[in-house]
Design a protein around this motif. Structure first.
Motif, short mmCIF file in Angstrom:
data_model
loop_
_atom_site.label_atom_id
_atom_site.label_comp_id
_atom_site.label_asym_id
_atom_site.label_seq_id
_atom_site.Cartn_x
_atom_site.Cartn_y
_atom_site.Cartn_z
N GLU A 74 0.84 -1.20 0.00
CA GLU A 74 0.00 0.00 0.00
C GLU A 74 0.87 1.25 0.00
O GLU A 74 0.65 2.18 -0.78
N ARG A 75 1.89 1.26 0.84
CA ARG A 75 2.77 2.42 0.90
C ARG A 75 3.57 2.57 -0.39
O ARG A 75 3.80 3.70 -0.85
N THR A 76 3.96 1.47 -0.98
CA THR A 76 4.67 1.52 -2.26
C THR A 76 3.79 2.18 -3.33
O THR A 76 4.24 3.06 -4.06
N LEU A 77 2.54 1.75 -3.40
CA LEU A 77 1.62 2.31 -4.39
C LEU A 77 1.38 3.80 -4.14
O LEU A 77 1.31 4.58 -5.10
N TRP A 78 1.31 4.20 -2.88
CA TRP A 78 1.20 5.63 -2.58
C TRP A 78 2.46 6.38 -3.02
O TRP A 78 2.38 7.48 -3.55
N GLY A 79 3.61 5.78 -2.80
CA GLY A 79 4.86 6.42 -3.24
C GLY A 79 4.89 6.60 -4.75
O GLY A 79 5.29 7.66 -5.24
N LEU A 80 4.47 5.58 -5.48
CA LEU A 80 4.42 5.67 -6.94
C LEU A 80 3.38 6.73 -7.37
O LEU A 80 3.62 7.52 -8.27
N ARG A 81 2.24 6.73 -6.71
CA ARG A 81 1.18 7.68 -7.04
C ARG A 81 1.67 9.12 -6.80
O ARG A 81 1.46 10.01 -7.61
N ASP A 82 2.30 9.34 -5.63
CA ASP A 82 2.77 10.69 -5.32
C ASP A 82 3.84 11.14 -6.31
O ASP A 82 3.88 12.30 -6.70
N GLN A 83 4.69 10.22 -6.71
CA GLN A 83 5.73 10.55 -7.70
C GLN A 83 5.10 10.87 -9.05
O GLN A 83 5.45 11.85 -9.69
N GLU A 84 4.19 10.04 -9.48
CA GLU A 84 3.61 10.18 -10.82
C GLU A 84 2.62 11.34 -10.90
O GLU A 84 2.55 12.02 -11.92
N ALA A 85 1.83 11.53 -9.85
CA ALA A 85 0.91 12.67 -9.75
C ALA A 85 -0.03 12.82 -10.94
O ALA A 85 -0.35 13.92 -11.36
N GLY A 86 -0.48 11.68 -11.46
CA GLY A 86 -1.44 11.73 -12.57
C GLY A 86 -2.85 11.96 -12.07
O GLY A 86 -3.08 12.19 -10.88
N TRP A 87 -3.81 11.88 -12.96
CA TRP A 87 -5.20 12.12 -12.64
C TRP A 87 -6.07 11.32 -13.58
O TRP A 87 -5.61 10.83 -14.62
#
Length: 170
Positions: A53-66
């Motif tokens: 879960e934390r990994t996916l949040w890290g990837l999401r925060d890095q990518e910052a897509g929508w």
């Protein structure tokens, strides 16, 4: 038209400011709802594994897509949706799901849970191949070593901002 110092400007100015605040608040509320929905997708994809879960949040925060994102890259590929899945993955994901590339691309762009599940699969595939967590983070982004290293550093920064220095405790 509002002209500074005119009676019209004195009357209309505050109302236009209130309208701007209301628009910003509505946009902010929409972002909160979107992040909540994305959070549910991430929790579902992680299936109770805090580290994932934390990994996916890290990837999401890095990518910052929508939702709706289709960002053109210099190489002609596109980064799609919230976790910016590169369009080069579309044929592989289509084969895995037994669906058309057109459907997969649409879902990557418009379905946050499909996008997160694809990100999960890409990351876990990289982890399976490399056997190394941080290498898998880099592989998620690029096959090129120097780009992987730069990406990992940035993801670490995002993880530490979101979860603190003890990002994988618990």
């Amino acid at each position: 038209m509002i002209v500074k110092g005119t009676a019209l400007g004195l009357i209309a100015g505050p109302f236009l400011s209130l309208a701007s605040v209301a628009t910003a608040q509505a946009g902010s509320a929409q972002v909160v709802l979107y992040e909540k929905e994305l959070g549910q997708c991430i929790r579902q994809a992680a299936a109770g594994r805090t580290w994932l879960e934390r990994t996916l949040w890290g990837l999401r925060d890095q990518e910052a897509g929508w939702i709706g994102a289709e960002v053109l890259n210099t190489n002609g590929s596109y980064d799609l949706g919230p976790l910016q899945i590169n369009s080069s993955w579309v044929p592989k994901l289509a084969a895995l799901t037994g669906r058309s590339a057109r459907d997969v691309r649409f879902w990557l762009i418009n379905d946050p849970c499909f996008n997160v599940q694809a990100a999960r699969w890409i990351f876990l595939s990289g982890l399976s191949v490399t056997g190394d967590y941080w290498k898998a983070i880099g592989v998620y982004h690029s096959p090129t070593g120097w780009r992987q290293r730069r990406y990992v550093t940035s993801v670490v920064d995002h993880l530490q901002r979101r979860f603190g220095a003890a990002m994988f405790d618990k």
